[in-house]
Design a protein around this motif. Structure first.
Motif, PDB file in Angstrom:
ATOM      1  N   LEU A 275       0.838  -1.137  -0.187  1.00 39.87           N
ATOM      2  CA  LEU A 275      -0.465  -0.203  -0.024  1.00 39.87           C
ATOM      3  C   LEU A 275       1.363   1.443  -0.127  1.00 39.87           C
ATOM      4  N   GLN A 276       2.010   1.213   0.630  1.00 41.82           N
ATOM      5  CA  GLN A 276       2.546   1.866   0.416  1.00 41.82           C
ATOM      6  C   GLN A 276       3.586   2.319  -0.431  1.00 41.82           C
ATOM      7  N   HIS A 277       3.752   1.610  -1.069  1.00 40.35           N
ATOM      8  CA  HIS A 277       5.010   1.804  -2.187  1.00 40.35           C
ATOM      9  C   HIS A 277       3.009   1.903  -3.699  1.00 40.35           C
ATOM     10  N   ILE A 278       1.996   1.958  -3.320  1.00 41.07           N
ATOM     11  CA  ILE A 278       0.834   2.172  -4.004  1.00 41.07           C
ATOM     12  C   ILE A 278       0.585   3.721  -3.966  1.00 41.07           C
ATOM     13  N   TYR A 279       0.510   3.976  -3.005  1.00 46.13           N
ATOM     14  CA  TYR A 279       0.664   5.462  -2.678  1.00 46.13           C
ATOM     15  C   TYR A 279       1.324   6.390  -2.578  1.00 46.13           C
ATOM     16  N   ARG A 280       2.812   5.899  -3.007  1.00 47.51           N
ATOM     17  CA  ARG A 280       4.200   6.529  -3.518  1.00 47.51           C
ATOM     18  C   ARG A 280       3.159   7.416  -5.141  1.00 47.51           C
ATOM     19  N   ASP A 281       2.658   6.822  -5.928  1.00 50.12           N
ATOM     20  CA  ASP A 281       2.374   6.001  -7.590  1.00 50.12           C
ATOM     21  C   ASP A 281       0.963   6.378  -7.163  1.00 50.12           C
ATOM     22  N   ALA A 282       0.303   7.355  -6.511  1.00 50.57           N
ATOM     23  CA  ALA A 282      -1.197   7.439  -6.527  1.00 50.57           C
ATOM     24  C   ALA A 282      -1.218   8.789  -7.085  1.00 50.57           C
ATOM     25  N   SER A 283      -2.487   8.477  -8.130  1.00 48.97           N
ATOM     26  CA  SER A 283      -2.631  10.282  -8.626  1.00 48.97           C
ATOM     27  C   SER A 283      -4.131  10.952  -7.558  1.00 48.97           C
ATOM     28  N   ALA A 284      -4.733  10.104  -6.993  1.00 48.05           N
ATOM     29  CA  ALA A 284      -5.776  10.339  -6.269  1.00 48.05           C
ATOM     30  C   ALA A 284      -5.669   9.899  -4.964  1.00 48.05           C
ATOM     31  N   ARG A 285      -4.738  11.261  -4.505  1.00 47.54           N
ATOM     32  CA  ARG A 285      -4.049  11.204  -2.918  1.00 47.54           C
ATOM     33  C   ARG A 285      -4.502  11.201  -1.922  1.00 47.54           C
ATOM     34  N   GLU A 286      -5.784  11.988  -2.025  1.00 50.17           N
ATOM     35  CA  GLU A 286      -6.941  12.417  -1.257  1.00 50.17           C
ATOM     36  C   GLU A 286      -7.787  10.325  -0.409  1.00 50.17           C
ATOM     37  N   ALA A 287      -8.030  10.067  -1.775  1.00 49.72           N
ATOM     38  CA  ALA A 287      -8.451   8.917  -1.320  1.00 49.72           C
ATOM     39  C   ALA A 287      -8.091   8.214  -1.092  1.00 49.72           C
ATOM     40  N   LEU A 288      -6.364   7.773  -0.952  1.00 50.86           N
ATOM     41  CA  LEU A 288      -5.345   7.024  -0.551  1.00 50.86           C
ATOM     42  C   LEU A 288      -5.574   7.026   0.796  1.00 50.86           C
ATOM     43  N   ASP A 289      -5.476   8.833   1.289  1.00 48.15           N
ATOM     44  CA  ASP A 289      -5.303   8.826   2.103  1.00 48.15           C
ATOM     45  C   ASP A 289      -6.174   7.963   3.263  1.00 48.15           C
ATOM     46  N   HIS A 290      -7.626   7.946   2.778  1.00 45.10           N
ATOM     47  CA  HIS A 290      -8.753   7.411   3.232  1.00 45.10           C
ATOM     48  C   HIS A 290      -8.413   6.251   3.512  1.00 45.10           C
ATOM     49  N   LEU A 291      -8.542   5.497   2.627  1.00 44.01           N
ATOM     50  CA  LEU A 291      -7.704   3.619   2.829  1.00 44.01           C
ATOM     51  C   LEU A 291      -6.708   3.429   3.593  1.00 44.01           C
ATOM     52  N   CYS A 292      -5.085   4.647   3.780  1.00 43.80           N
ATOM     53  CA  CYS A 292      -4.344   4.352   4.995  1.00 43.80           C
ATOM     54  C   CYS A 292      -4.718   4.753   5.962  1.00 43.80           C
ATOM     55  N   ARG A 293      -5.766   5.069   6.319  1.00 48.61           N
ATOM     56  CA  ARG A 293      -5.858   5.595   7.462  1.00 48.61           C
ATOM     57  C   ARG A 293      -6.856   4.450   8.177  1.00 48.61           C
ATOM     58  N   LEU A 294      -7.939   4.041   7.345  1.00 47.28           N
ATOM     59  CA  LEU A 294      -8.246   2.242   7.862  1.00 47.28           C
ATOM     60  C   LEU A 294      -7.922   1.806   7.818  1.00 47.28           C
ATOM     61  N   VAL A 295      -6.734   1.208   6.448  1.00 43.91           N
ATOM     62  CA  VAL A 295      -6.177   0.378   6.970  1.00 43.91           C
ATOM     63  C   VAL A 295      -4.797   0.205   8.221  1.00 43.91           C
ATOM     64  N   SER A 296      -4.361   1.188   8.757  1.00 43.76           N
ATOM     65  CA  SER A 296      -3.166   1.275   9.856  1.00 43.76           C
ATOM     66  C   SER A 296      -4.571   1.681  10.879  1.00 43.76           C
ATOM     67  N   ARG A 297      -5.513   1.883  11.368  1.00 42.39           N
ATOM     68  CA  ARG A 297      -6.179   1.808  12.320  1.00 42.39           C
ATOM     69  C   ARG A 297      -7.166   0.588  12.488  1.00 42.39           C
ATOM     70  N   ARG A 298      -7.218  -0.418  11.749  1.00 41.03           N
ATOM     71  CA  ARG A 298      -8.058  -1.569  11.534  1.00 41.03           C
ATOM     72  C   ARG A 298      -8.960  -1.208  11.256  1.00 41.03           C
ATOM     73  N   GLU A 299     -10.008  -0.353  11.192  1.00 40.35           N
ATOM     74  CA  GLU A 299     -11.382  -0.409  10.527  1.00 40.35           C
ATOM     75  C   GLU A 299     -11.916  -1.058   9.734  1.00 40.35           C
ATOM     76  N   GLY A 300     -11.665  -1.627   9.042  1.00 40.99           N
ATOM     77  CA  GLY A 300     -12.268  -2.660   8.055  1.00 40.99           C
ATOM     78  C   GLY A 300     -13.254  -3.111   8.368  1.00 40.99           C
ATOM     79  N   HIS A 301     -13.167  -3.804   9.675  1.00 42.42           N
ATOM     80  CA  HIS A 301     -14.898  -4.255   9.957  1.00 42.42           C
ATOM     81  C   HIS A 301     -15.546  -3.975  10.235  1.00 42.42           C
ATOM     82  N   TRP A 302     -15.386  -2.590  10.697  1.00 37.53           N
ATOM     83  CA  TRP A 302     -16.074  -0.960  11.001  1.00 37.53           C
ATOM     84  C   TRP A 302     -17.007  -0.705  10.024  1.00 37.53           C
TER      85      TRP A 302
END
Length: 419
Positions: A275-302
């Protein structure tokens, strides 16, 4: 107590489970949690308290923010290669097979406590197909469930198709003979049976001639959650957005997060590195910020719970709003029933084709079906119900106990088989 049936019926469901036991002047379903007959098929391993909880309590502890692992949709493991794998819990390896055994042992314990007796025999419900188009894998799934049931203390174990269980429950309410399509759409499968039912036939021990056909497909409520998540929610997290080189963002993590039994795979060290590798080269940074926050906080089940609640809301109303403030302050998403229908159109058509195929295989004309008996939590999805009804335009729609019909019917079967 000696004159009461010795056996129980167990509906081990993808989303919810019940245990039925026939008693005079009482509900067939035993109370399993907080006076309710359903026990959500969920286990939470609480790392803070070093404890294990089940059902609603498991969901509540997870949502209260305790550190640990939540496991749901356990039945989905049957028939897959995952059943022989393991996951890490409290720093040790836990086999998925043992996870299922823990849950079924808890079902047995709670049922026995409520009944005030032990159960050595049980009729388990099973989908028409655990695994579509693979008889060997399907048999292996049933054998696995039987071995687990014996492991936790059932001496005699047998099986009945879940829609037949629902039919036996419905039959007790009839005043005349009907030819019925039982539509059992639960968390993991859509199962159908065409059954001849009547008050007189309830007295027959052998009902094989009354079952004109069975069919099933591996589509259920969790698949509707997954489709709604991928098509309507995951784009907020960057799904189908572009990398700087024009390629689409890799999709595997979105698919993992959209299915209950694979969410934890998104939390592995390798997944985070990817995911970190994808983030560096992604265009939609704001959307990927949401994804990184979800994964880092383990909010998938929520997030999966928010999607599930949106599905339920859209089954009752044309619009709903998802509040997603754990991903970003003030973030929300408006969803419509039309969008939900569009996201699930392929699934709905496959279920409709399954019903059409069953009618053809059974040699039953569409006009001969008197009623459609809907049971299973996902049978309330409007577009799915409408598609099934379209195959049987003259049939009356009957609403069963969406969560209890199968367990109650399996209790009838258990009393008949084991006395």
């Amino acid at each position: 107590m000696s004159h009461l049936p010795r056996a129980c019926g167990i509906d081990f469901g993808t989303s919810n489970s019940t245990v039925g036991w026939l008693r005079p002047n009482a509900s067939a379903l035993l109370a399993l949690e907080d006076g309710r007959p359903t026990l959500p098929s969920a286990v939470f391993f609480n790392a803070d308290e070093n404890s294990v909880s089940f059902g609603r309590a498991a969901m509540a502890e997870y949502l209260d923010g305790y550190e640990g692992r939540l496991m749901r949709a356990l039945k989905s493991l049957l028939g897959t290669s995952l059943i022989d794998g393991h996951t890490e819990v409290h720093g040790r390896a836990l086999r998925f097979r043992d996870l299922l055994a823990d849950f079924i042992a808890e079902l047995k314990r709670r049922a026995e406590h409520e009944a005030g007796r032990t159960f050595d025999q049980a009729v388990f419900g099973r989908p028409v197909h655990f695994v579509d188009d693979d008889a060997v894998a399907d048999r292996r799934a049933q054998d696995t469930l039987e071995a687990i049931a014996r492991q936790v203390g059932f001496r005699e174990v047998s099986f009945q198709f879940e829609p037949i269980g629902a039919a036996l429950h419905y039959e007790r309410t009839l005043a005349r003979e009907e030819l019925v399509l039982i539509a059992d759409i639960g968390g993991g499968t859509a199962d159908f049976s065409i059954v001849r039912l009547s008050p007189e036939r309830t007295r027959h021990d052998d009902r094989r001639e009354d079952v004109l056909g069975n069919a099933g497909i591996h589509i259920g409520g969790t698949d509707f959650d997954r489709a709604l998540s991928l098509e309507c929610v995951m784009p907020l997290l960057g799904y189908r957005s572009r990398m700087r080189n024009g390629a689409e963002v890799p999709s595997s993590i979105y698919f993992q997060l959209a299915s209950w039994h694979t969410i934890n795979f998104a939390y592995s060290r390798q997944a985070w590195a990817d995911l970190q590798h994808i983030y560096r080269d992604a265009s939609a940074r704001e959307a990927l910020d949401h994804l990184c926050r979800l994964v880092s906080r383990r909010e998938g089940h929520w997030l999966a719970l928010q999607v599930e609640e949106a599905k339920v809301a859209l089954s009752a109303a044309p619009l709903t709003r998802m509040v997603l403030d754990r991903l970003a302050d003030g973030l929300g998403l408006d969803l419509s029933r039309d969008a939900f229908a569009a996201a699930t159109q392929g699934l709905v058509e496959r279920v409709g084709a399954c019903v059409a195929g069953l009618l053809q295989e059974a040699g039953v004309a569409r006009g001969r079906i008197d009623s459609i008996y809907f049971t299973g939590g996902a049978s309330g999805v409007p577009q799915l119900r409408a598609r099934i009804a379209a195959e049987l335009p003259g049939a009356r729609a009957v609403e069963g106990d969406l969560y209890g019909s199968i367990g109650a019917g399996l209790a009838v079967e258990a009393a008949r088989r084991y006395g």
